[in-house]
Design a protein around this motif. Structure first.
Motif, PDB file in Angstrom:
ATOM      1  N   ASN A 112      51.361  74.629  47.552  1.00  0.00           N
ATOM      2  CA  ASN A 112      50.177  74.177  48.279  1.00  0.00           C
ATOM      3  C   ASN A 112      50.610  73.229  49.391  1.00  0.00           C
ATOM      4  O   ASN A 112      51.408  72.313  49.158  1.00  0.00           O
ATOM      5  CB  ASN A 112      49.196  73.469  47.343  1.00  0.00           C
ATOM      6  N   VAL A 113      50.099  73.474  50.589  1.00  0.00           N
ATOM      7  CA  VAL A 113      50.454  72.659  51.755  1.00  0.00           C
ATOM      8  C   VAL A 113      49.172  72.084  52.351  1.00  0.00           C
ATOM      9  O   VAL A 113      48.270  72.826  52.745  1.00  0.00           O
ATOM     10  CB  VAL A 113      51.200  73.484  52.815  1.00  0.00           C
ATOM     11  N   LYS A 114      49.105  70.771  52.389  1.00  0.00           N
ATOM     12  CA  LYS A 114      47.979  70.079  53.023  1.00  0.00           C
ATOM     13  C   LYS A 114      48.494  69.291  54.220  1.00  0.00           C
ATOM     14  O   LYS A 114      49.643  68.824  54.217  1.00  0.00           O
ATOM     15  CB  LYS A 114      47.281  69.137  52.044  1.00  0.00           C
ATOM     16  N   ALA A 115      47.646  69.113  55.220  1.00  0.00           N
ATOM     17  CA  ALA A 115      48.022  68.340  56.404  1.00  0.00           C
ATOM     18  C   ALA A 115      46.929  67.336  56.727  1.00  0.00           C
ATOM     19  O   ALA A 115      45.745  67.686  56.791  1.00  0.00           O
ATOM     20  CB  ALA A 115      48.259  69.260  57.594  1.00  0.00           C
ATOM     21  N   ASN A 195      44.555  73.081  54.425  1.00  0.00           N
ATOM     22  CA  ASN A 195      44.721  73.150  52.973  1.00  0.00           C
ATOM     23  C   ASN A 195      45.008  74.609  52.646  1.00  0.00           C
ATOM     24  O   ASN A 195      44.092  75.436  52.584  1.00  0.00           O
ATOM     25  CB  ASN A 195      43.473  72.663  52.248  1.00  0.00           C
ATOM     26  N   ALA A 196      46.283  74.937  52.477  1.00  0.00           N
ATOM     27  CA  ALA A 196      46.702  76.323  52.312  1.00  0.00           C
ATOM     28  C   ALA A 196      47.576  76.480  51.078  1.00  0.00           C
ATOM     29  O   ALA A 196      48.420  75.624  50.796  1.00  0.00           O
ATOM     30  CB  ALA A 196      47.465  76.802  53.551  1.00  0.00           C
ATOM     31  N   SER A 197      47.352  77.562  50.349  1.00  0.00           N
ATOM     32  CA  SER A 197      48.195  77.901  49.208  1.00  0.00           C
ATOM     33  C   SER A 197      48.939  79.190  49.513  1.00  0.00           C
ATOM     34  O   SER A 197      48.362  80.133  50.077  1.00  0.00           O
ATOM     35  CB  SER A 197      47.344  78.074  47.947  1.00  0.00           C
ATOM     36  N   PHE A 198      50.219  79.216  49.139  1.00  0.00           N
ATOM     37  CA  PHE A 198      51.076  80.353  49.444  1.00  0.00           C
ATOM     38  C   PHE A 198      51.714  80.876  48.161  1.00  0.00           C
ATOM     39  O   PHE A 198      52.148  80.086  47.314  1.00  0.00           O
ATOM     40  CB  PHE A 198      52.175  79.955  50.430  1.00  0.00           C
ATOM     41  N   CYS A 212      59.332  73.790  54.982  1.00  0.00           N
ATOM     42  CA  CYS A 212      58.304  72.747  54.909  1.00  0.00           C
ATOM     43  C   CYS A 212      58.869  71.392  55.329  1.00  0.00           C
ATOM     44  O   CYS A 212      58.201  70.621  56.028  1.00  0.00           O
ATOM     45  CB  CYS A 212      57.737  72.662  53.495  1.00  0.00           C
ATOM     46  N   ALA A 213      60.085  71.106  54.904  1.00  0.00           N
ATOM     47  CA  ALA A 213      60.721  69.837  55.283  1.00  0.00           C
ATOM     48  C   ALA A 213      60.938  69.783  56.793  1.00  0.00           C
ATOM     49  O   ALA A 213      60.739  68.733  57.426  1.00  0.00           O
ATOM     50  CB  ALA A 213      62.046  69.683  54.545  1.00  0.00           C
ATOM     51  N   ARG A 228      53.098  70.605  47.568  1.00  0.00           N
ATOM     52  CA  ARG A 228      53.196  70.621  46.109  1.00  0.00           C
ATOM     53  C   ARG A 228      53.688  71.992  45.658  1.00  0.00           C
ATOM     54  O   ARG A 228      53.183  73.008  46.105  1.00  0.00           O
ATOM     55  CB  ARG A 228      51.843  70.326  45.461  1.00  0.00           C
ATOM     56  N   GLY A 229      54.667  71.985  44.775  1.00  0.00           N
ATOM     57  CA  GLY A 229      55.180  73.233  44.251  1.00  0.00           C
ATOM     58  C   GLY A 229      56.659  73.108  43.930  1.00  0.00           C
ATOM     59  O   GLY A 229      57.305  72.122  44.301  1.00  0.00           O
TER      60      GLY A 229
END
Length: 237
Positions: A112-115, A195-198, A212-213, A228-229
């Motif tokens: 999960n990626v949030k910004a 707010n995206a989930s992959f 992501c980093a 998160r993951g």
């Protein structure tokens, strides 16, 4: 009697549940309801189920243990069926759908990626990048200018910030999409503009995390990325 449902698994799943406890106070005992090739991991549903920290932790502990041992379809917190027969009926009626979903998540994990936007940085970008915003800002500095100018400035800034956040979100998703199997995008909220989930292959976890980093560093001046993951595939069950 109502039953609380944690996840659906295949009949071949080892179900190592002996040292885990379910939701409720006292904690409910975990067991499985089976139907041919599928199982539902359940416990008796407490009468006073609430979003208590202990129950949330128990729910996620069960799902994480199940996922560590094999593919599962994790259910959201608070899913309660009328009784065991109702669970069996759903397993029978949706057997093909559940089997396809389990196949889809096998060998894959969720990230999960949030910004969160840096409002000050985005505001500076708007004021330097838009001549009209700069003009209105100068006209209304220190409380000066007409009410219409202050209203126009507020509307213009809000529109321009939204446009920049949408562009940032699109750029992040486009950078991550080639590394994923599928994605789920939630609408922007007051806190997160992304707010995206992959769904990511097990073999691609390292590359996804590294990308992501890199994106975190790339956008550090205007946004904070929260990743998160790997997680069980909550968004793809």
């Amino acid at each position: 009697m109502p039953v609380y449902v944690y996840a659906i698994t295949t009949a071949a799943h080892p179900l190592r549940l002996d040292d885990l406890a379910g939701v409720g106070d006292p904690p409910a005992e975990l067991y499985a309801i089976s139907d041919d090739s599928l199982r539902a991991v359940v416990s008796q549903a407490p009468e006073d189920l609430a979003m208590a920290r202990r129950d949330l932790e128990a729910h996620h502990a069960v799902q994480e243990r199940l996922w560590a041992d094999g593919s599962t379809l994790p259910l959201s917190f608070g899913f309660v069926a009328a009784d065991e027969d109702a669970v069996r009926a759903v397993l029978q009626e949706r057997a093909e759908q559940f089997a396809r979903a389990l196949e889809e998540v096998t060998g894959r994990v969720e990230f999960n990626v949030k910004a969160v936007g840096n409002e000050e940085a985005l505001l500076r970008d708007v004021l330097t990048g838009s001549e009209e915003a700069h003009r209105l800002n100068e006209a209304t500095r220190d409380g000066g200018g007409a009410y219409e100018d202050r209203l126009a400035l507020g509307q213009l800034v809000a529109q321009e910030v939204q446009k920049r956040q949408e562009a940032l979100a699109a750029g992040i998703v486009e950078a991550l999409r080639p590394l994923t199997r599928s994605e789920q995008l939630s609408p922007p909220s007051g806190q997160y503009f992304l707010n995206a989930s992959f769904l990511v292959e097990d073999s691609g976890e390292e590359e996804f995390s590294r990308t992501c980093a890199e994106l975190t560093q790339q956008y550090a001046d205007v946004a904070e990325l929260r990743v998160r993951g790997p997680l069980p595939p909550y968004s793809f069950a």
